[in-house]
Motif scaffolding. Structure first.
Motif, PDB file in Angstrom:
ATOM      1  N   PHE A   1       0.839  -1.199   0.000  1.00  0.00           N
ATOM      2  CA  PHE A   1       0.000   0.000   0.000  1.00  0.00           C
ATOM      3  C   PHE A   1       0.873   1.247   0.000  1.00  0.00           C
ATOM      4  O   PHE A   1       1.987   1.250   0.538  1.00  0.00           O
ATOM      5  N   VAL A   2       0.347   2.301  -0.580  1.00  0.00           N
ATOM      6  CA  VAL A   2       1.063   3.574  -0.682  1.00  0.00           C
ATOM      7  C   VAL A   2       0.635   4.480   0.471  1.00  0.00           C
ATOM      8  O   VAL A   2      -0.523   4.461   0.901  1.00  0.00           O
ATOM      9  N   ARG A   3       1.560   5.265   0.987  1.00  0.00           N
ATOM     10  CA  ARG A   3       1.247   6.188   2.080  1.00  0.00           C
ATOM     11  C   ARG A   3       0.119   7.134   1.660  1.00  0.00           C
ATOM     12  O   ARG A   3       0.052   7.568   0.503  1.00  0.00           O
ATOM     13  N   PRO A   4      -0.751   7.482   2.605  1.00  0.00           N
ATOM     14  CA  PRO A   4      -1.899   8.329   2.250  1.00  0.00           C
ATOM     15  C   PRO A   4      -1.517   9.687   1.689  1.00  0.00           C
ATOM     16  O   PRO A   4      -2.148  10.177   0.745  1.00  0.00           O
ATOM     17  N   GLU A   5      -0.467  10.319   2.262  1.00  0.00           N
ATOM     18  CA  GLU A   5      -0.096  11.642   1.778  1.00  0.00           C
ATOM     19  C   GLU A   5       0.482  11.588   0.369  1.00  0.00           C
ATOM     20  O   GLU A   5       0.354  12.532  -0.416  1.00  0.00           O
ATOM     21  N   VAL A   6       1.119  10.475   0.012  1.00  0.00           N
ATOM     22  CA  VAL A   6       1.662  10.311  -1.338  1.00  0.00           C
ATOM     23  C   VAL A   6       0.526  10.093  -2.326  1.00  0.00           C
ATOM     24  O   VAL A   6       0.472  10.709  -3.398  1.00  0.00           O
ATOM     25  N   ARG A   7      -0.392   9.236  -1.953  1.00  0.00           N
ATOM     26  CA  ARG A   7      -1.527   8.947  -2.832  1.00  0.00           C
ATOM     27  C   ARG A   7      -2.359  10.195  -3.098  1.00  0.00           C
ATOM     28  O   ARG A   7      -2.762  10.469  -4.233  1.00  0.00           O
ATOM     29  N   ALA A   8      -2.611  10.979  -2.050  1.00  0.00           N
ATOM     30  CA  ALA A   8      -3.472  12.153  -2.203  1.00  0.00           C
ATOM     31  C   ALA A   8      -2.796  13.270  -2.982  1.00  0.00           C
ATOM     32  O   ALA A   8      -3.452  13.980  -3.746  1.00  0.00           O
ATOM     33  N   GLN A   9      -1.477  13.429  -2.810  1.00  0.00           N
ATOM     34  CA  GLN A   9      -0.782  14.535  -3.465  1.00  0.00           C
ATOM     35  C   GLN A   9      -0.379  14.223  -4.896  1.00  0.00           C
ATOM     36  O   GLN A   9      -0.336  15.119  -5.739  1.00  0.00           O
ATOM     37  N   TYR A  10      -0.047  12.947  -5.169  1.00  0.00           N
ATOM     38  CA  TYR A  10       0.533  12.630  -6.472  1.00  0.00           C
ATOM     39  C   TYR A  10      -0.290  11.639  -7.291  1.00  0.00           C
ATOM     40  O   TYR A  10       0.047  11.369  -8.440  1.00  0.00           O
ATOM     41  N   GLY A  11      -1.348  11.092  -6.696  1.00  0.00           N
ATOM     42  CA  GLY A  11      -2.148  10.126  -7.443  1.00  0.00           C
ATOM     43  C   GLY A  11      -2.751  10.696  -8.702  1.00  0.00           C
ATOM     44  O   GLY A  11      -2.821  10.032  -9.736  1.00  0.00           O
ATOM     45  N   HIS A  12      -3.171  11.966  -8.663  1.00  0.00           N
ATOM     46  CA  HIS A  12      -3.803  12.582  -9.828  1.00  0.00           C
ATOM     47  C   HIS A  12      -2.842  12.672 -11.016  1.00  0.00           C
ATOM     48  O   HIS A  12      -3.264  12.610 -12.170  1.00  0.00           O
ATOM     49  N   SER A  13      -1.554  12.797 -10.730  1.00  0.00           N
ATOM     50  CA  SER A  13      -0.582  13.007 -11.806  1.00  0.00           C
ATOM     51  C   SER A  13      -0.114  11.708 -12.449  1.00  0.00           C
ATOM     52  O   SER A  13       0.457  11.737 -13.536  1.00  0.00           O
TER      53      SER A  13
END
Length: 416
Positions: A68-80
């Motif tokens: 699983f990916v850290r929540p702050e990474v997923r939220a900040q960079y998932g869109h890109s």
């Protein structure tokens, strides 16, 4: 308020029992998947568990605990990095510590979530069900822990803020012992102690939908890129060679001199002429690099977060963690100042050795207390606008000798 300490602790204590079939009542089964339920706690909260076996993950990470990916990474960079419309739109609000963040979930449009909202949803009263589907933004504190509840596992929990009593869930990934095969267990709370009698015949359909959705989620386009970003998000720093006491800290020009002051004329151009021995704070009298480096950087004019935990585990006192981009921003001035710190330390303490920073080292963690595997992992109640956290426990003895490092460091890429 977002997720009290007791609330967070209770859910991670629950994680271990989620991997056992004891006390769970099976409601539906299909090949490699089951849906079960149980009551939990004095309030009789109903828990629903999806237990998915042999889930295929293409190009799975070498370490299963990085599933699983850290929540702050997923939220900040998932869109890109995601090539398709993501399953759950979210916005990053705040990072509390590596692997611990405040997110705002905007919607969950998947068919399986909508289906689940019909079977388990309850939109009346203060304890509304928003786990499956909600059209309103939901503030969530999400936490990730690696090597938990067992070594190699990965646990991800989310705690919703819905009138102070929101819905929570925990998701656990564990290697099945075969390449690219994982067991994924998802447990969430429901607002009602019992579901409607008409819902049971539809559990098999829902279970199959969740099984397919979980496989898509773990193999979604761009997930490999997101894992690479996750691995490079933070950098671990270490301190070595402070055998003659704590390192020195720079004093601002014009500060009142005391008995502990050391003057280094060569650092005057940088405002680093006056130095004092770092005074260890706290009743336990133990040195912690995170606290020291935070103050050291502040004295240089850099206000950046420095953490003593990583993915829910406390680092040994002579290590700390920073955002890699923050470190790159302060690196040059920090290393230059540390050269003068060494000179001040040798002048104060004598000898030829002095404290030095080790950069990009392998993290080392304090052992969990055997009686309670999550004893020192939870933080006090959090208010979203706050950015500082206090941690209450340490395990090392109250001596500097207990935190000494040898002069060699096989993992260090650079020593200054």
């Amino acid at each position: 308020m977002v997720a009290s300490t007791d609330r967070v602790r209770a859910w991670f204590e629950l994680a271990k029992s989620c991997m056992s079939d004891s006390d769970w009542k099976v409601a539906a089964t299909i090949p490699n998947a089951s849906l079960s339920h149980r009551e939990w706690g004095e309030q009789g909260i109903r828990l629903i568990r999806f237990d998915l076996r042999n889930v295929f993950v293409k190009d799975a990470p070498e370490k299963p605990c990085e599933l699983f990916v850290r929540p702050e990474v997923r939220a900040q960079y998932g869109h890109s990095v995601w090539k398709e419309k993501e399953d759950a739109t979210m916005q990053w609000q705040q990072t509390l510590a590596p692997g611990d963040g405040i997110l705002e979930h905007l919607s969950r449009p998947m068919t399986s979530f909508r289906y689940g909202s019909v079977l388990f949803g309850n939109y009346a009263g203060p304890f509304s069900s928003t786990f499956f589907y909600s059209l309103q933004p939901t503030l969530t504190r999400s936490r990730l822990r690696r090597d938990f509840p067992k070594t190699g596992d990965c646990a991800y929990a989310a705690f919703q803020d819905v009138h102070g009593t929101g819905q929570d869930f925990v998701m656990i990934g564990r290697s099945e012992g075969e390449p690219n095969r994982f067991r994924v267990v998802l447990t969430f709370s429901t607002p009602d102690e019992q579901w409607a009698s008409w819902a049971s015949p539809f559990f098999t359909t829902l279970l199959g939908m969740v099984q397919q959705a979980s496989t898509r989620f773990l193999n979604r386009p761009g997930i490999a890129d997101l894992r690479q970003l996750d691995q490079k998000m933070y950098i671990t720093l270490g301190l070595r060679n402070y055998h003659r006491g704590p390192p020195m800290i720079p004093e601002h020009i014009g500060a009142e001199k005391g008995q502990e002051d050391v003057t280094i004329s060569g650092g005057q151009e940088l405002g680093l002429a006056f130095w004092k021995r770092w005074l260890v704070s706290g009743a336990d009298g133990k040195f912690r690099l995170a606290e020291y480096l935070q103050r050291f950087l502040q004295q240089l004019g850099h206000n950046v977060p420095v953490h003593e935990t990583l993915d829910g585990r406390r680092l040994v006192p002579y290590q700390c963690v920073m955002l890699r981009q923050d470190w790159e921003h302060v690196r040059a001035s920090c290393l230059e100042a540390f050269r003068w710190q060494k000179a001040a330390y040798r002048r104060k303490s004598g000898g030829t050795s002095a404290p030095s920073l080790s950069i990009d080292v392998a993290p080392h963690f304090l052992a969990y207390p055997s009686s309670n595997p999550v004893f020192n992992l939870d933080v006090p109640k959090l208010v979203v606008r706050n950015t500082f956290i206090e941690f209450e426990e340490d395990i090392l003895p109250n001596t500097f000798g207990a935190t000494k490092r040898s002069k060699s460091c096989t993992h260090c890429k650079l020593n200054v």
